[in-house]
Write a protein that holds these residues in place. Sequence first.
Motif, PDB file in Angstrom:
ATOM      1  N   UNK A   1       2.044  12.140   9.148  1.00  0.00           N
ATOM      2  CA  UNK A   1       1.122  12.591   8.099  1.00  0.00           C
ATOM      3  C   UNK A   1       1.960  13.313   7.052  1.00  0.00           C
ATOM      4  N   UNK A   2       1.623  13.155   5.772  1.00  0.00           N
ATOM      5  CA  UNK A   2       2.448  13.705   4.707  1.00  0.00           C
ATOM      6  C   UNK A   2       1.840  14.917   4.011  1.00  0.00           C
ATOM      7  N   UNK A   3       0.515  15.040   4.067  1.00  0.00           N
ATOM      8  CA  UNK A   3      -0.112  16.179   3.393  1.00  0.00           C
ATOM      9  C   UNK A   3      -1.433  16.492   4.097  1.00  0.00           C
ATOM     10  N   UNK A   4      -1.685  17.790   4.255  1.00  0.00           N
ATOM     11  CA  UNK A   4      -2.911  18.222   4.931  1.00  0.00           C
ATOM     12  C   UNK A   4      -3.665  19.204   4.037  1.00  0.00           C
ATOM     13  N   UNK A   5      -4.923  18.874   3.782  1.00  0.00           N
ATOM     14  CA  UNK A   5      -5.821  19.782   3.068  1.00  0.00           C
ATOM     15  C   UNK A   5      -6.697  20.436   4.128  1.00  0.00           C
ATOM     16  N   UNK A   6      -6.661  21.747   4.161  1.00  0.00           N
ATOM     17  CA  UNK A   6      -7.422  22.462   5.193  1.00  0.00           C
ATOM     18  C   UNK A   6      -8.919  22.483   4.878  1.00  0.00           C
ATOM     19  N   UNK A   7      -9.721  22.282   5.924  1.00  0.00           N
ATOM     20  CA  UNK A   7     -11.160  22.539   5.862  1.00  0.00           C
ATOM     21  C   UNK A   7     -11.430  23.517   7.006  1.00  0.00           C
ATOM     22  N   UNK A   8     -11.969  24.661   6.670  1.00  0.00           N
ATOM     23  CA  UNK A   8     -12.035  25.777   7.626  1.00  0.00           C
ATOM     24  C   UNK A   8     -13.398  25.831   8.327  1.00  0.00           C
ATOM     25  N   UNK A   9     -13.423  25.598   9.647  1.00  0.00           N
ATOM     26  CA  UNK A   9     -14.710  25.608  10.361  1.00  0.00           C
ATOM     27  C   UNK A   9     -15.115  26.981  10.908  1.00  0.00           C
ATOM     28  N   UNK A  10     -14.219  27.974  10.787  1.00  0.00           N
ATOM     29  CA  UNK A  10     -14.400  29.230  11.540  1.00  0.00           C
ATOM     30  C   UNK A  10     -15.174  30.267  10.727  1.00  0.00           C
ATOM     31  N   UNK A  11     -16.400  29.886  10.332  1.00  0.00           N
ATOM     32  CA  UNK A  11     -17.164  30.837   9.522  1.00  0.00           C
ATOM     33  C   UNK A  11     -18.370  31.412  10.271  1.00  0.00           C
ATOM     34  N   UNK A  12     -18.322  31.389  11.604  1.00  0.00           N
ATOM     35  CA  UNK A  12     -19.454  31.866  12.394  1.00  0.00           C
ATOM     36  C   UNK A  12     -19.845  33.303  12.087  1.00  0.00           C
TER      37      UNK A  12
ATOM     38  N   UNK B   1       3.263   7.463   7.741  1.00  0.00           N
ATOM     39  CA  UNK B   1       4.015   8.563   7.125  1.00  0.00           C
ATOM     40  C   UNK B   1       5.246   8.075   6.390  1.00  0.00           C
ATOM     41  N   UNK B   2       5.707   6.865   6.741  1.00  0.00           N
ATOM     42  CA  UNK B   2       6.901   6.300   6.098  1.00  0.00           C
ATOM     43  C   UNK B   2       6.548   4.990   5.399  1.00  0.00           C
ATOM     44  N   UNK B   3       6.068   4.015   6.162  1.00  0.00           N
ATOM     45  CA  UNK B   3       5.663   2.744   5.547  1.00  0.00           C
ATOM     46  C   UNK B   3       4.437   2.931   4.660  1.00  0.00           C
ATOM     47  N   UNK B   4       3.639   3.887   4.999  1.00  0.00           N
ATOM     48  CA  UNK B   4       2.480   4.256   4.181  1.00  0.00           C
ATOM     49  C   UNK B   4       2.320   5.773   4.286  1.00  0.00           C
TER      50      UNK B   4
ATOM     51  N   UNK C   1      -3.682   6.068  12.152  1.00  0.00           N
ATOM     52  CA  UNK C   1      -2.281   6.129  12.590  1.00  0.00           C
ATOM     53  C   UNK C   1      -2.065   5.219  13.802  1.00  0.00           C
ATOM     54  N   UNK C   2      -3.016   5.262  14.727  1.00  0.00           N
ATOM     55  CA  UNK C   2      -2.920   4.368  15.902  1.00  0.00           C
ATOM     56  C   UNK C   2      -2.896   2.912  15.470  1.00  0.00           C
ATOM     57  N   UNK C   3      -3.799   2.567  14.545  1.00  0.00           N
ATOM     58  CA  UNK C   3      -3.873   1.172  14.077  1.00  0.00           C
ATOM     59  C   UNK C   3      -2.558   0.760  13.401  1.00  0.00           C
ATOM     60  N   UNK C   4      -1.996   1.664  12.613  1.00  0.00           N
ATOM     61  CA  UNK C   4      -0.742   1.363  11.894  1.00  0.00           C
ATOM     62  C   UNK C   4       0.395   1.160  12.890  1.00  0.00           C
ATOM     63  N   UNK C   5       0.442   2.043  13.899  1.00  0.00           N
ATOM     64  CA  UNK C   5       1.510   1.909  14.909  1.00  0.00           C
ATOM     65  C   UNK C   5       1.335   0.623  15.715  1.00  0.00           C
ATOM     66  N   UNK C   6       0.102   0.298  16.051  1.00  0.00           N
ATOM     67  CA  UNK C   6      -0.143  -0.941  16.809  1.00  0.00           C
ATOM     68  C   UNK C   6       0.224  -2.177  15.990  1.00  0.00           C
ATOM     69  N   UNK C   7       0.219  -2.014  14.655  1.00  0.00           N
ATOM     70  CA  UNK C   7       0.634  -3.128  13.780  1.00  0.00           C
ATOM     71  C   UNK C   7       2.147  -3.141  13.582  1.00  0.00           C
ATOM     72  N   UNK C   8       2.842  -2.235  14.285  1.00  0.00           N
ATOM     73  CA  UNK C   8       4.308  -2.223  14.228  1.00  0.00           C
ATOM     74  C   UNK C   8       4.879  -1.515  13.009  1.00  0.00           C
ATOM     75  N   UNK C   9       4.066  -0.710  12.345  1.00  0.00           N
ATOM     76  CA  UNK C   9       4.508   0.015  11.155  1.00  0.00           C
ATOM     77  C   UNK C   9       4.619   1.510  11.449  1.00  0.00           C
ATOM     78  N   UNK C  10       5.277   2.209  10.540  1.00  0.00           N
ATOM     79  CA  UNK C  10       5.519   3.641  10.726  1.00  0.00           C
ATOM     80  C   UNK C  10       4.623   4.458   9.804  1.00  0.00           C
TER      81      UNK C  10
ATOM     82  N   UNK D   1       0.856  -1.197   0.000  1.00  0.00           N
ATOM     83  CA  UNK D   1       0.000   0.000   0.000  1.00  0.00           C
ATOM     84  C   UNK D   1       0.889   1.244   0.000  1.00  0.00           C
ATOM     85  N   UNK D   2       0.594   2.181  -0.886  1.00  0.00           N
ATOM     86  CA  UNK D   2       1.384   3.415  -0.958  1.00  0.00           C
ATOM     87  C   UNK D   2       0.780   4.545  -0.139  1.00  0.00           C
ATOM     88  N   UNK D   3      -0.550   4.673  -0.198  1.00  0.00           N
ATOM     89  CA  UNK D   3      -1.182   5.883   0.353  1.00  0.00           C
ATOM     90  C   UNK D   3      -2.478   5.568   1.071  1.00  0.00           C
ATOM     91  N   UNK D   4      -2.677   6.229   2.210  1.00  0.00           N
ATOM     92  CA  UNK D   4      -3.992   6.269   2.856  1.00  0.00           C
ATOM     93  C   UNK D   4      -4.552   7.676   2.652  1.00  0.00           C
TER      94      UNK D   4
END
Length: 329
Positions: free
Chosen positions: A277-288, A254-257, A243-252, A228-231
Amino acid sequence: MKRRTLAGIGAGVFLLPLAACGDGDDSGGDGGGDGLLVGFAQVGAESAWRTANSDSVKAAADADERIAELKFVDAQQEQEKQIDAIRTFITQKVDVIVLAPVVETGWTEVLEEAEQAGIPVILADRGIEEADEDLYVTRLGSDFVAEGHSAGAWAATTFAADTDFRILELQGTTGSAPANDRKAGFFDELDTQGVAYTIVDSQTGNFTKEEGKAVMETFISTYGLEDIDLLYAHNDEMGLGAIQAIEEAGKAPGTDIQIIIVDGSKAGFQAGVDGKVNYIVECNPAFGEQLMDVIVQVADGESVEKFTPVEEGVFDASQFEAELPNRQF
Ligand code: AHR
């Protein structure tokens, strides 16, 4: 006296029955005082994004003297609760209904009831199906398709040389606008750029950390991570659970996936700073505050755009550390 000035909402956009609006009847609702009585049917509290969005809307309503009262309902991610809330708002004769629809379909009947009652509906955050677009005045929120394209553009560049680019996808709530649109934008971008890819699996994690983790555990036990290349996770919470699940499986992570998330919470950026994490797309909640302006415009019968997108950015690993202190939620 609570203002009741709904006549002529957005000429040509949304026509209200005059008998039910602008009639000087101030007996409805219990807002009291000057200003508008507003009902807000919020999705729930499934993510840091959602909590920040609720806080932004409540704080803006509190601070805005044009708003007499905001009646806030947390629908716990259940459409039926949102429908019940809208019916209650109609009974309470609110001036404006704000709906953040949990899913895109199933709104026709209740929105027709709002229309019959002469109460304009504004969509905040998520959208609904095109067939019902005459039943709301305007939507203020993210361009989820554009968010998907942003994620896809980064993936297309990052995996350009990969002849068998293999993807796992954690989708948001089934039938929700951000799940549908983030998926569509992402794969449309890959297709447009001529990327050869395989969707190894794509399941919903319902925008929550717990469900994202559980789905990722199933992905790992079914496919392993070696090939697997990307989540691509449709929000931070599901990505953080994965990320928790990946770490609990003994993988890294951001690196292994490699991992893309959407939202841009503090916790998401911290995971980026930690290399998970390798890339973040912002979703902006602050439109009150912006929403309060739209509410008043709609109540005053001013013409408004059918859709107003909020401003959003994208961030790669070179930007995570500098951006972390700026995150508001
Ligand atoms: O509709 C916006 C989405 O809903 C956010 O990305 C997600 O975190 C929330 O649950």
